[in-house]
Design an enzyme around this catalytic site. Sequence first.
Site, short mmCIF file in Angstrom:
data_model
loop_
_atom_site.label_atom_id
_atom_site.label_comp_id
_atom_site.label_asym_id
_atom_site.label_seq_id
_atom_site.Cartn_x
_atom_site.Cartn_y
_atom_site.Cartn_z
N HIS A 313 -26.33 -62.23 -108.34
CA HIS A 313 -25.46 -61.33 -108.97
C HIS A 313 -23.95 -61.40 -109.12
CE1 HIS A 313 -23.48 -57.14 -109.14
NE2 HIS A 313 -25.08 -56.55 -109.33
N ASP A 371 -33.11 -55.61 -108.63
CA ASP A 371 -34.18 -55.50 -109.75
C ASP A 371 -35.34 -56.37 -109.17
OD1 ASP A 371 -31.69 -55.78 -112.16
OD2 ASP A 371 -33.08 -54.17 -111.97
C1 SDX Z 1 -27.92 -56.09 -112.58
O1 SDX Z 1 -23.19 -56.25 -112.60
C2 SDX Z 1 -23.80 -55.33 -111.92
O2 SDX Z 1 -23.48 -54.49 -110.89
C3 SDX Z 1 -25.37 -55.18 -112.64
C4 SDX Z 1 -26.21 -54.44 -111.76
C5 SDX Z 1 -25.93 -52.85 -111.97
O3 SDX Z 1 -26.69 -51.98 -110.97
O4 SDX Z 1 -25.35 -52.38 -112.91
O5 SDX Z 1 -26.20 -54.54 -110.32
C6 SDX Z 1 -27.67 -54.50 -112.26
O6 SDX Z 1 -27.86 -56.49 -113.70
C7 SDX Z 1 -28.45 -56.89 -111.57
C8 SDX Z 1 -28.49 -58.38 -112.05
C9 SDX Z 1 -30.01 -58.60 -112.47
N1 SDX Z 1 -30.12 -59.88 -113.41
C10 SDX Z 1 -30.79 -60.65 -113.04
O7 SDX Z 1 -31.59 -60.62 -111.99
C11 SDX Z 1 -31.29 -61.83 -113.85
C12 SDX Z 1 -31.05 -63.12 -113.07
N2 SDX Z 1 -29.64 -63.55 -112.66
C13 SDX Z 1 -28.66 -63.97 -113.29
O8 SDX Z 1 -29.03 -64.36 -114.46
C14 SDX Z 1 -27.27 -64.03 -112.74
O9 SDX Z 1 -27.39 -64.07 -111.26
C15 SDX Z 1 -26.44 -62.97 -113.08
C16 SDX Z 1 -26.37 -62.77 -114.60
C17 SDX Z 1 -27.11 -61.40 -112.48
C18 SDX Z 1 -25.11 -63.20 -112.50
O10 SDX Z 1 -24.66 -64.26 -113.21
P1 SDX Z 1 -23.12 -64.76 -112.91
O11 SDX Z 1 -22.45 -64.03 -111.99
O12 SDX Z 1 -22.42 -64.96 -114.33
O13 SDX Z 1 -23.51 -66.18 -112.32
P2 SDX Z 1 -24.11 -67.32 -113.16
O14 SDX Z 1 -25.05 -67.05 -114.17
O15 SDX Z 1 -22.90 -68.39 -113.55
O16 SDX Z 1 -24.61 -68.32 -111.93
C19 SDX Z 1 -23.93 -68.90 -110.94
C20 SDX Z 1 -24.84 -70.34 -110.64
C21 SDX Z 1 -25.14 -71.19 -111.88
O17 SDX Z 1 -25.57 -72.23 -111.27
P3 SDX Z 1 -24.35 -73.38 -111.27
O18 SDX Z 1 -23.84 -73.57 -112.60
O19 SDX Z 1 -23.21 -72.90 -110.39
O20 SDX Z 1 -25.11 -74.73 -110.81
O21 SDX Z 1 -25.99 -69.47 -109.84
C22 SDX Z 1 -27.20 -70.05 -110.73
C23 SDX Z 1 -26.67 -70.39 -112.32
O22 SDX Z 1 -27.47 -71.50 -112.77
N3 SDX Z 1 -27.95 -68.91 -110.86
C24 SDX Z 1 -29.43 -68.73 -110.65
C25 SDX Z 1 -29.85 -67.53 -111.12
N4 SDX Z 1 -28.62 -66.62 -110.85
C26 SDX Z 1 -27.57 -67.42 -111.03
N5 SDX Z 1 -30.12 -69.87 -110.89
C27 SDX Z 1 -31.57 -69.46 -110.70
N6 SDX Z 1 -31.89 -68.09 -110.55
C28 SDX Z 1 -31.11 -67.07 -110.78
N7 SDX Z 1 -31.46 -65.94 -110.94
#
Ligand code: SDX
Length: 434
Positions: A313, A371
């Site tokens: 998140h 989710d």
């Molecule tokens: C919702 O914003 C809100 O409040 C949204 C929400 C709401 O109520 O409105 O809460 C609802 O959208 C919840 C989130 C649902 N999405 C997912 O579950 C999809 C999977 N999660 C991600 O893609 C990710 O975690 C995000 C999009 C939610 C957040 O992404 P960020 O903050 O941009 O973080 P990032 O992508 O830069 O990740 C940071 C690190 C990275 O690794 P490094 O580059 O630091 O090595 O964490 C890793 C990413 O690769 N990472 C994951 C991951 N999420 C982040 N690795 C594996 N699986 C994951 N799910």
Amino acid sequence: MQLSDKKAMLSFSDGGESIELPVYKGTVGPDVIDIRKLYGQTGMFTYDPGFLATASCESSITYIDGDKGELLYRGYPIDQLAESCDFLDVCYLLLNGELPNKEQKADFDGQITYHTMVHEQLHTFLRGFRRDAHPMAVLTGLVGALSAFYHDSTDITNPEHRHISAIRLIAKMPTLVAMAYKYSLGQPSIYPRNDLTYTGNFLRMMFATPCEEYEVNDVVERALDRIFILHADHEQNASTSTVRLCGSSGTSPFAAIAAGVACLWGPAHGGANEAALQMLEELQANGGVAKVGEFMNKVKDKSSGVRLMGFGHRVYKNYDPRARLMQETCKEVLEALGLQNDPLFKLAMELERIALEDPYFVERKLYPNVDFYSGIVQRAIGIPTSLFTAIFALARTVGWIAQWNEMLSDSDYKIGRPRQLYTGSPSRDVPANR
Ligand code: SDX
């Protein structure tokens, strides 16, 4: 907001003139540095793609503390609201700032009940879609189409017009989502009834047919009502920011909410609940718990492009409080429906256990978000996976419209217009000999 005694001083290593920027404090949470005069004073913009460190507005609706895993709607903790209120209590709270007393509750519920029907011509819009269209494509179209119907309340500067638009949107979303579902089945729409609760009405519109009534199951109704509460609002997330930016041009509230629906659809946002369940079903079909280790290795290998959907998140760097409540709801519903041995739930719990112990996830502070479990409980209720995000949109409509209303209630609001860092070609002439 309150001006802080503290100031931000900005100085430049080339000896350029330093500037002083005001700092404002909120009730709780990070202070903000007011950069509204920065461009005028320095000729420079700030740079923050993805808005990781940018407060786009002042709001008193929802507060999130990502480190503590705290979520408050108008100051009330989400777990207390989920325990003691129903969804329409929470709608009233988000819109008005206080929980309703008995009279206010009866009046508000009555207003919503009497606006659940949609104009009969909305069914004509439905006919234009393929039966196998994704429900979010249909919902984006239907919500946008509502902006063609309410000429009695088009003045968004009028609080009464904004109020009736909010009532209509909250009241009609369940009807529209159920219409999209029935259309995909080739079944006729089921009209709302005024003798049922908001959530009971939705369940009946989803699962009744002209040939057979649907008896609302109390456990299922309570679980779905709680799912609506958990999804109702969430500060300035992507879809809420979309609604604010879209609404800031003065457009129809129905058009602005349709933009929010479109944004929520993405798998990085509200579409994650559908993606998370598909991930669990695929994993279950390919060996289940025995294959979790192999799957997690893929997730940790960036080149695989595989993410653990429902994890991570932008704000929560601790357990999403909604995920914990959703997991509890999952357990309650599965037990009540005799599905306590649901393999997907067991698989999800095992994935969570492994992730919470794995340094890759621990270092990146990746925890289950709202989710991760919501799909399992919706599937147990009988809601098809493709409809999960539409249910999210149904619930989030009140948050979107409350934030839209808060923005428009501030007579000083401006149309949103971000700037950029330009790295394209400098000015050049079109070649004479083209
Ligand atoms: C919702 O914003 C809100 O409040 C949204 C929400 C709401 O109520 O409105 O809460 C609802 O959208 C919840 C989130 C649902 N999405 C997912 O579950 C999809 C999977 N999660 C991600 O893609 C990710 O975690 C995000 C999009 C939610 C957040 O992404 P960020 O903050 O941009 O973080 P990032 O992508 O830069 O990740 C940071 C690190 C990275 O690794 P490094 O580059 O630091 O090595 O964490 C890793 C990413 O690769 N990472 C994951 C991951 N999420 C982040 N690795 C594996 N699986 C994951 N799910």
